[in-house]
Design a protein around this motif. Structure first.
Motif, PDB file in Angstrom:
ATOM      1  N   ALA A 146      -6.398  -7.119   6.931  1.00  0.00           N
ATOM      2  CA  ALA A 146      -5.394  -6.165   7.440  1.00  0.00           C
ATOM      3  C   ALA A 146      -4.644  -5.511   6.114  1.00  0.00           C
ATOM      4  CB  ALA A 146      -4.442  -6.608   8.452  1.00  0.00           C
ATOM      5  N   VAL A 147      -3.974  -6.199   5.120  1.00  0.00           N
ATOM      6  CA  VAL A 147      -3.349  -5.646   4.147  1.00  0.00           C
ATOM      7  C   VAL A 147      -4.227  -4.829   3.431  1.00  0.00           C
ATOM      8  CG1 VAL A 147      -2.012  -6.129   2.068  1.00  0.00           C
ATOM      9  CG2 VAL A 147      -1.702  -7.718   4.222  1.00  0.00           C
ATOM     10  N   ASP A 148      -5.389  -5.188   3.162  1.00  0.00           N
ATOM     11  CA  ASP A 148      -6.173  -4.535   2.296  1.00  0.00           C
ATOM     12  C   ASP A 148      -6.533  -3.078   2.979  1.00  0.00           C
ATOM     13  OD1 ASP A 148      -6.319  -6.138   0.080  1.00  0.00           O
ATOM     14  OD2 ASP A 148      -8.169  -7.142   0.753  1.00  0.00           O
ATOM     15  N   TRP A 149      -6.792  -3.134   4.425  1.00  0.00           N
ATOM     16  CA  TRP A 149      -7.066  -1.850   5.135  1.00  0.00           C
ATOM     17  C   TRP A 149      -6.112  -0.775   4.829  1.00  0.00           C
ATOM     18  CZ3 TRP A 149      -5.211  -0.010   9.900  1.00  0.00           C
ATOM     19  CH2 TRP A 149      -5.973   0.866  10.595  1.00  0.00           C
ATOM     20  N   TYR A 151      -5.068 -15.209  12.594  1.00  0.00           N
ATOM     21  CA  TYR A 151      -4.216 -14.304  11.912  1.00  0.00           C
ATOM     22  C   TYR A 151      -4.333 -14.657  10.214  1.00  0.00           C
ATOM     23  CZ  TYR A 151      -0.273 -12.127   9.623  1.00  0.00           C
ATOM     24  OH  TYR A 151       0.759 -11.296   8.726  1.00  0.00           O
ATOM     25  N   ALA A 152      -4.250 -15.998   9.918  1.00  0.00           N
ATOM     26  CA  ALA A 152      -4.314 -16.485   8.807  1.00  0.00           C
ATOM     27  C   ALA A 152      -5.718 -16.005   8.010  1.00  0.00           C
ATOM     28  CB  ALA A 152      -4.342 -17.999   8.525  1.00  0.00           C
ATOM     29  N   THR A 188      -3.594 -13.058   2.935  1.00  0.00           N
ATOM     30  CA  THR A 188      -4.093 -14.140   2.150  1.00  0.00           C
ATOM     31  C   THR A 188      -5.393 -13.355   1.217  1.00  0.00           C
ATOM     32  OG1 THR A 188      -5.252 -15.340   3.578  1.00  0.00           O
ATOM     33  CG2 THR A 188      -3.229 -16.077   3.195  1.00  0.00           C
ATOM     34  N   ASN A 189      -5.609 -13.842   0.033  1.00  0.00           N
ATOM     35  CA  ASN A 189      -6.852 -13.215  -0.507  1.00  0.00           C
ATOM     36  C   ASN A 189      -7.001 -11.986  -0.776  1.00  0.00           C
ATOM     37  OD1 ASN A 189      -7.567 -15.874  -1.076  1.00  0.00           O
ATOM     38  ND2 ASN A 189      -8.687 -16.046   0.769  1.00  0.00           N
ATOM     39  N   ILE A 244       4.675 -11.073   9.056  1.00  0.00           N
ATOM     40  CA  ILE A 244       3.706 -11.268   9.984  1.00  0.00           C
ATOM     41  C   ILE A 244       3.746 -10.136  11.164  1.00  0.00           C
ATOM     42  CG2 ILE A 244       3.415 -13.754   9.576  1.00  0.00           C
ATOM     43  CD1 ILE A 244       5.257 -14.430  11.991  1.00  0.00           C
ATOM     44  N   GLY A 245       5.004  -9.991  11.454  1.00  0.00           N
ATOM     45  CA  GLY A 245       5.129  -8.968  12.355  1.00  0.00           C
ATOM     46  C   GLY A 245       4.546  -7.588  12.191  1.00  0.00           C
ATOM     47  N   ASN A 246       4.739  -7.026  10.899  1.00  0.00           N
ATOM     48  CA  ASN A 246       4.178  -5.703  10.778  1.00  0.00           C
ATOM     49  C   ASN A 246       2.736  -5.798  10.614  1.00  0.00           C
ATOM     50  OD1 ASN A 246       6.776  -4.550  10.755  1.00  0.00           O
ATOM     51  ND2 ASN A 246       6.852  -5.036   8.564  1.00  0.00           N
ATOM     52  N   THR A 247       2.193  -6.955  10.011  1.00  0.00           N
ATOM     53  CA  THR A 247       0.699  -7.183   9.488  1.00  0.00           C
ATOM     54  C   THR A 247       0.082  -7.443  11.077  1.00  0.00           C
ATOM     55  OG1 THR A 247       1.238  -8.100   7.472  1.00  0.00           O
ATOM     56  CG2 THR A 247      -0.939  -8.141   8.103  1.00  0.00           C
ATOM     57  N   GLY A 248       0.588  -7.784  11.934  1.00  0.00           N
ATOM     58  CA  GLY A 248       0.213  -8.512  13.197  1.00  0.00           C
ATOM     59  C   GLY A 248      -0.160  -7.227  13.869  1.00  0.00           C
TER      60      GLY A 248
END
Length: 615
Positions: free
Chosen positions: A235-238, A228-229, A180-181, A592-596
């Motif tokens: 995490a995605v931005d990283w 996580y939320a 998100t965001n 969610i698995g990969n980002t987790g």
């Protein structure tokens, strides 16, 4: 397509990885020495484990490359097996482009060929000495393990990673991320998302599971879901900031699962995720803060009373060793290739895309140390696996039933039991997939006839995934293990082992629904076609696994908990081992698995480092 990763992924050392660059890729006849004439063998580490090649050399050049052994998934790995040897010979170098969609197989072949060239040249690969006084031990060198190591090192810890296979990277699957965001949402004008909306999606999707399984009693840690939320976008931005290839950078809805409240799924290049994280890890290796032991399997946690104080491992030469540290992180992945654990908790019949080394080692180690395994009975079932004896547990062929018209499902009694296609938006996918969990012996029979087969062929579609020329269909017919055919309904039913009389009644009733356009039994509204006879086909299908969903209970500090809900001192976990059902409940959510792996890796790494510094 991406170039092969750094040498640390490609090199296979007896005890430790050649993370300092030894064993680099070379051109034939380079300064490493003129290649001798002869045939030499080399071993690389690919998605399914070890991959073996022979390389024929003559006149200082690579003449021929033969893949001798591999455990990668047929179909998926085929482009690499076909194209990479040709590319290496043409370039006279192992530094070539990976085959699209088969990056791990490509890199495994490159590594194996490079090792054959090194063997030909008599290159001796040096061992790297492990850190003598580590603060943090990490069992598992996949994405979650690498992110944990990076984060722990950033927080001042000295780290050793133990990886049971010959390479880092683990089983990072698919290419979807969720968060998100994010910057990508902002770029696309999506400004109405929030962690709270993401969390409410978890709540909503869990309600859907309760409708499918009203008898189910389970709990999930909402604190983990909220964590996580709140951190998924970071995490995605990283990964984005590290330089991962995010393709068209357009947030979307999941393609296979139920829609989310806001588009927040991103489809990038899977290989690039691993590449950028590997490069980031390399910085900490070069700085002397992280070392890696490959071909080194974690066996058990060392205890001092109730506190975890280290790990016992088995090295490549078969000897055991003990390593002590104040903090230990389990990043061992799931148990999707453990027949023992899957049969204990989930399915009696299944196939899996998980490599042979994914055997629940961390689950077993944690439980012996006092951890409690939760939600182990829940496991996402992907539908339509075809289980052939020659492949064992390995999923080679499947029917992606969501994609194909006409087909019907029946049980061993020859009876339909569900709307086979559901809504076009995928909102019924979980309900449809649950058919395999509920079915006797986890077997669902998929039926069609010759007219339907002919129609699919005319439309350029296949019934078995990826079977463009229908050769897989023909091969399954010849084997006669999971695809049965007959000129009458009773004949095909007998071969498939289902009730023929009931099946005939089912087909007669369904044909009436197809003629009238109304499915009075299950409300199917799409793509109903009468069975017209001639030749009938029945597939015996099982669920197949890609990821497991249960694991040791933990809190939002990444600490593994005991039966009293107390943190086991010194023990943390990250990645698939935590169990998605423990963090998100019993549902399937794209990305969610990969980002987790990143979210939980950063959490475990920072918490483990903090605990070690406090000692």
């Amino acid at each position: 397509m991406k170039k092969r990763l750094l040498a640390l992924i490609m090199s296979s050392i007896v005890m430790v990885s050649a993370l300092t660059g030894c064993g680099k890729q070379q051109d034939a006849g380079s300064s490493e020495g003129v290649l001798p004439t002869g045939t030499f063998e080399g071993i690389g580490n690919s998605f399914g484990g070890e991959l073996k090649v022979s390389v024929k050399l003559a006149d200082g050049k690579i003449e021929e490359i033969t893949i001798l052994e591999h455990k990668d998934t047929p179909g998926v790995s085929d482009p690499a097996m076909k194209d990479i040897p040709v590319a290496i010979i043409e370039a006279q170098s192992t530094d070539v482009e990976v085959a699209s969609g088969a990056s791990m197989s490509s890199k495994g072949i490159m590594e194996a060929v490079q090792n054959a060239l090194d063997n030909a040249n008599g290159v001796v690969k040096e061992e790297v000495t492990l850190l003598e006084e580590p603060d943090v031990l990490i069992v598992g060198g996949g994405m979650a393990g690498m992110v944990s190591a990076i984060t722990a090192a950033e927080n001042g810890a000295k780290v050793i990673i133990f990886e049971k296979t010959g390479k880092l990277g683990g089983t990072f699957g698919g290419s979807t991320l969720s968060g998100t965001n994010t910057k990508m949402q902002e770029e696309n004008g999506i400004t109405d998302d929030s962690p709270e909306k993401f969390f409410q999606d978890f709540i909503r999707l869990n309600e859907g599971y309760k409708e499918i399984y009203p008898e189910a009693e389970y709990t999930w840690n909402e604190d983990l879901g909220r964590y996580y939320a709140e951190h998924s976008g970071e995490a995605v931005d990283w990964l984005d900031e590290l330089g991962a290839d995010m393709k068209d950078r357009t947030p979307s809805q999941p393609t296979l699962y139920e829609p989310l409240s806001v588009p927040r799924v991103y489809v990038g290049d899977r290989a690039s995720y691993e590449e950028v994280v590997t490069k980031e890890l390399q910085k900490h290796i070069d700085a002397g803060n992280v070392s890696v032991a490959l071909n080194t399997k974690g066996e058990e946690l060392l205890m001092n009373g109730k506190e975890v104080v280290g790990v016992k491992v088995t090295k490549a030469d078969g000897t055991e060793a003990e390593f002590k540290a104040d903090s230990t992180i389990l990043a061992t992945g799931g148990y999707g290739h453990s027949e023992e654990l899957v049969k204990k908790y989930n399915f009696q019949n299944f196939t899996t895309t998980c490599p042979e080394f994914v055997t629940g080692d961390g689950h077993i180690m944690a439980e012996k140390a006092g951890a409690v395994l939760k939600n182990m009975d829940f496991l996402t079932a992907y539908s339509g696996g075809l289980k052939n004896e020659e492949n064992g547990l390995k999923k080679v062929d499947s029917i992606r039933v969501k994609d194909f018209p006409y087909i019907i499902f029946v049980n061993e009694n020859g009876e339909r039991f569900i709307d086979e296609l559901g809504n076009e938006d995928g909102s019924d996918y979980d309900k449809i997939s649950s058919s395999w969990k509920k079915a006797k012996d986890n077997k669902v029979y998929i039926m069609l006839d010759q007219a339907m087969v002919d129609s699919l062929k005319a439309e350029g579609k296949s019934i078995i995934s990826g079977d463009k020329d229908w050769s897989k269909f023909a091969a399954q017919l010849e084997k006669g293990e999971v695809l049965f055919t007959g000129s009458t309904i009773e004949d095909v039913a007998e071969k498939a082992g289902i009730n023929g009389a009931n099946l005939a009644t089912t087909i007669e009733r369904y044909n009436g629904f197809a003629r009238n356009g109304i499915d009075e039994d299950f409300g199917r509204t799409r793509l109903m076609t009468e069975f017209t006879g001639g030749t009938y086909y029945v597939f015996e299908t099982t669920p197949y696994l890609m990821i497991t969903a249960g694991g040791p209970d933990m809190n939002d500090k990444g600490e593994v908990l005991n039966a009293d809900g107390e943190a086991i001192p010194g023990l943390y976990q990250a990645g698939e081992i935590i169990g998605m059902a423990n963090a998100f409940g019993r549902t399937t959510i794209g990305g969610i698995g990969n980002t987790g792996n990143v979210v939980w890796g950063k959490l475990a790494g920072s918490s483990a480092a903090e605990y070690a510094k406090s000692k």
